[in-house]
Design a protein around this motif. Structure first.
Motif, PDB file in Angstrom:
ATOM      1  N   TRP A 255     144.250  23.775  67.461  1.00  0.00           N
ATOM      2  CA  TRP A 255     145.411  25.559  67.034  1.00  0.00           C
ATOM      3  C   TRP A 255     146.087  25.189  65.357  1.00  0.00           C
ATOM      4  CZ3 TRP A 255     145.880  29.537  69.071  1.00  0.00           C
ATOM      5  CH2 TRP A 255     146.541  30.446  69.201  1.00  0.00           C
ATOM      6  N   PRO A 256     145.665  26.260  65.143  1.00  0.00           N
ATOM      7  CA  PRO A 256     146.477  26.341  63.733  1.00  0.00           C
ATOM      8  C   PRO A 256     147.833  26.947  63.684  1.00  0.00           C
ATOM      9  CG  PRO A 256     145.147  28.172  64.064  1.00  0.00           C
ATOM     10  CD  PRO A 256     144.954  27.893  65.129  1.00  0.00           C
ATOM     11  N   VAL A 257     149.158  26.651  63.131  1.00  0.00           N
ATOM     12  CA  VAL A 257     150.004  26.187  63.166  1.00  0.00           C
ATOM     13  C   VAL A 257     150.797  26.558  61.793  1.00  0.00           C
ATOM     14  CG1 VAL A 257     150.873  25.823  65.863  1.00  0.00           C
ATOM     15  CG2 VAL A 257     151.568  24.244  63.671  1.00  0.00           C
ATOM     16  N   LEU A 258     152.469  27.302  61.468  1.00  0.00           N
ATOM     17  CA  LEU A 258     152.776  26.726  59.669  1.00  0.00           C
ATOM     18  C   LEU A 258     153.383  25.686  60.501  1.00  0.00           C
ATOM     19  CD1 LEU A 258     153.883  30.442  59.579  1.00  0.00           C
ATOM     20  CD2 LEU A 258     152.161  29.888  58.120  1.00  0.00           C
ATOM     21  N   ALA A 259     153.445  25.091  59.217  1.00  0.00           N
ATOM     22  CA  ALA A 259     153.878  23.781  58.747  1.00  0.00           C
ATOM     23  C   ALA A 259     155.248  24.036  57.725  1.00  0.00           C
ATOM     24  CB  ALA A 259     153.209  23.029  58.564  1.00  0.00           C
ATOM     25  N   GLY A 260     155.898  22.285  57.862  1.00  0.00           N
ATOM     26  CA  GLY A 260     156.958  22.172  56.846  1.00  0.00           C
ATOM     27  C   GLY A 260     158.086  22.526  57.544  1.00  0.00           C
ATOM     28  N   PRO A 261     159.289  23.434  56.898  1.00  0.00           N
ATOM     29  CA  PRO A 261     160.146  24.010  56.662  1.00  0.00           C
ATOM     30  C   PRO A 261     160.396  25.442  57.513  1.00  0.00           C
ATOM     31  CG  PRO A 261     160.549  22.520  54.336  1.00  0.00           C
ATOM     32  CD  PRO A 261     159.263  22.915  55.143  1.00  0.00           C
ATOM     33  N   PRO A 279     157.166  22.883  63.387  1.00  0.00           N
ATOM     34  CA  PRO A 279     157.533  21.824  64.716  1.00  0.00           C
ATOM     35  C   PRO A 279     157.802  20.863  64.108  1.00  0.00           C
ATOM     36  CG  PRO A 279     154.950  21.718  64.164  1.00  0.00           C
ATOM     37  CD  PRO A 279     155.513  23.038  63.491  1.00  0.00           C
ATOM     38  N   ALA A 280     158.649  20.524  64.570  1.00  0.00           N
ATOM     39  CA  ALA A 280     159.488  19.156  64.600  1.00  0.00           C
ATOM     40  C   ALA A 280     160.014  18.540  64.902  1.00  0.00           C
ATOM     41  CB  ALA A 280     160.784  20.016  63.072  1.00  0.00           C
ATOM     42  N   VAL A 281     160.443  16.804  64.302  1.00  0.00           N
ATOM     43  CA  VAL A 281     160.415  15.552  65.412  1.00  0.00           C
ATOM     44  C   VAL A 281     161.800  16.184  65.009  1.00  0.00           C
ATOM     45  CG1 VAL A 281     161.141  13.326  64.752  1.00  0.00           C
ATOM     46  CG2 VAL A 281     158.658  14.378  64.326  1.00  0.00           C
ATOM     47  N   ALA A 282     163.032  16.041  66.768  1.00  0.00           N
ATOM     48  CA  ALA A 282     164.834  16.003  67.081  1.00  0.00           C
ATOM     49  C   ALA A 282     164.501  14.757  65.987  1.00  0.00           C
ATOM     50  CB  ALA A 282     164.409  15.610  67.966  1.00  0.00           C
TER      51      ALA A 282
END
Length: 482
Positions: A255-261, A279-282
């Protein structure tokens, strides 16, 4: 592992995305209590496993994954592809013999750890940088081969050999295929297709086990895709002009998602785990705990509570497990407190210092509301604590438990306002033998104003017609009662 040869701009985008990509790579790598003997650590590698093609019929897993997404490449743009996966490295334990040789053992006890046989994961990367113009038509395909290797690690205590670790990796062959299709319409956009295949020529014996196939598989396989100048289109929230093209994309096993900031669109992470865009790590998380759907505080506390013998076995299971043990033991109390949770996007609280000391979610923190005294107009009548109402739950936002109460009467206990500005009525049901207990515990049924009718001078519905004949109505469809 190849050294990155990507342009600086792409490498910056990949670096920002790799933290979450690393979490995907090692999701469920080793589970609490981080010991090889734990039952749940005997069935590993659950995500993104691409097995040899001849094994798919036996094991029911896939030998390929396919990513399709929409992008807006510009001019002489180049596409960077980073295929990342784990390669299973089988580790066996041998003990030194009196004759100077070594023999396999199930367990080797050292001063600081206990060693047993274990499958380690070695990170591999396959990197491609290709002009987008070369990807039209037949596209580009790149094969890769990771040869089988073996190595040994001698173990000593007090200068004397006590055993050794034997590590072996099987040969793995793979293929990456890239194609680009120009999309019709006024907007210059393309559909990118990336297929990753395991093409290892391994012929499994009849009824081969999954354990036999894993060393020849690509484990936790995923992609980082980056454009040097262009941008990608979100697969979950595309602009209207791109929605038809996005809906025609067919990704398989990823599943492709936009990554980074947030806000940047230069990098896509194509993951075997469904994620949201960016997505980001808490930030509260201090390190990777590797447990699927991990809850840092619980795992840190449980890990710190392991016995010394359990910690020795965990340290001997895997270097990553040993790092988790060290992290839990070195975590100071003030850092552990940060793991209790975090509220993001708080609204500003105005007022003096004394008022600011109260949490925003405390009913006493807002002097403009009083659940026990506030009232709300329903059908032109004032309703508040103590008012009797007829319950008419609507279908839009209710569940079966509320529908069972249609036509029953209740008493309003409080008028509540949530942070979004909505009003809710806390109600106890009349003739409920447990009403006093619910009230004492502060537990109520909740309805919105358009789901009740004031009962100052209204006959309860169950006295007019049988409940079986009642159809619960939305507020917008409410009919006048007889």
């Amino acid at each position: 592992m190849p050294v990155s040869g990507f342009p600086a701009g792409i490498e910056r985008g990949f670096a920002a995305a790799r933290q979450i990509a690393d979490a995907v790579l090692l999701e469920g790598y080793v589970l609490y209590p981080y010991r090889a003997s734990a039952a749940k650590n005997r069935l590993r590698w659950q995500f993104g496993v691409l097995v040899p093609p001849e094994y798919t019929a036996q094991g029911g897993e896939h030998s390929h994954q396919r990513t399709e997404c929409v992008m807006e490449a510009r001019g002489e743009d180049r596409l960077a592809v980073e295929l990342r996966f784990l390669r299973v490295q089988r580790r066996t334990v041998e003990q030194a013999t009196a004759t100077g040789g070594f023999e396999p053992v199930e367990r080797l006890e050292l001063t600081d750890r206990v060693l047993v046989d274990w499958d380690e994961g070695v990170e591999e990367r396959i990197e491609l940088l290709v002009p987008v113009q070369e990807l039209t038509g037949q596209g580009v395909q790149r094969a890769f081969r990771l040869p089988g290797v073996g190595e040994t690690e001698l173990l000593r205590e007090h200068g004397t050999p006590v055993g050794r670790l034997v590590r072996r990796r099987a040969q793995v062959d793979g293929l990456v295929r890239l194609t680009v299709e120009e999309l019709p319409g006024p907007y210059r956009a393309q559909r990118l297709t990336v297929v990753v295949e395991n093409v290892s020529a391994w012929m499994p014996p009849r009824r081969a086990s999954r354990e036999e196939a894993l060393p020849r598989s690509l484990v936790s396989a995923h992609l980082l895709l980056g454009l040097e100048h262009g941008r990608f289109v979100s697969a979950t929230d595309p602009p209207e002009w791109a929605r038809p093209a996005v809906e025609r994309c067919r990704s398989r096993h990823t599943w492709p998602v936009l990554a980074g900031p947030e806000g940047e669109r230069g990098v896509v992470l194509s993951s075997p785990i469904i994620l949201e865009d960016h997505p980001a790590v808490a930030p509260e998380s201090l390190g990777t705990l590797y447990d699927a759907t991990e809850i840092d505080e619980i795992l840190a506390l449980r890990t710190a509570a392991l016995t010394e013998e359990e910690k020795r076995e965990a340290r001997g299971t895997d270097e990553r497990a040993a790092a988790v043990i060290d992290l839990a033991e070195s975590m100071p109390p003030e850092v552990l407190e940060r793991l209790h949770g975090a509220v993001r996007g708080l609204r500003e609280i105005t007022g003096g210092a004394a008022e600011a000391e109260q949490p925003w979610w405390d009913p006493g923190g807002d002097p403009t509301v009083d659940p026990e005294r506030d009232r709300v107009l329903v059908d032109g009548r004032s309703v508040g604590a103590g008012s009797r109402v007829l319950l008419r739950p609507g279908r839009r936002r209710t569940d079966a438990q509320d529908l069972f109460l249609a036509g029953r009467t209740g008493v309003v206990e409080a008028v509540l306002h949530d942070v979004d500005g909505s009003v809710h009525l806390a109600v106890t049901v009349e003739d409920d033998p447990g009403a006093d207990l619910w009230r004492a515990q502060g537990r109520f049924r909740y309805f919105q104003p358009d789901e009740v009718t004031p009962l100052d001078d209204v006959t309860p519905l169950d006295e007019v017609t049988a409940l079986d004949d009642v159809t619960p109505l939305d507020g917008a469809d409410r009919a006048e009662l007889p």
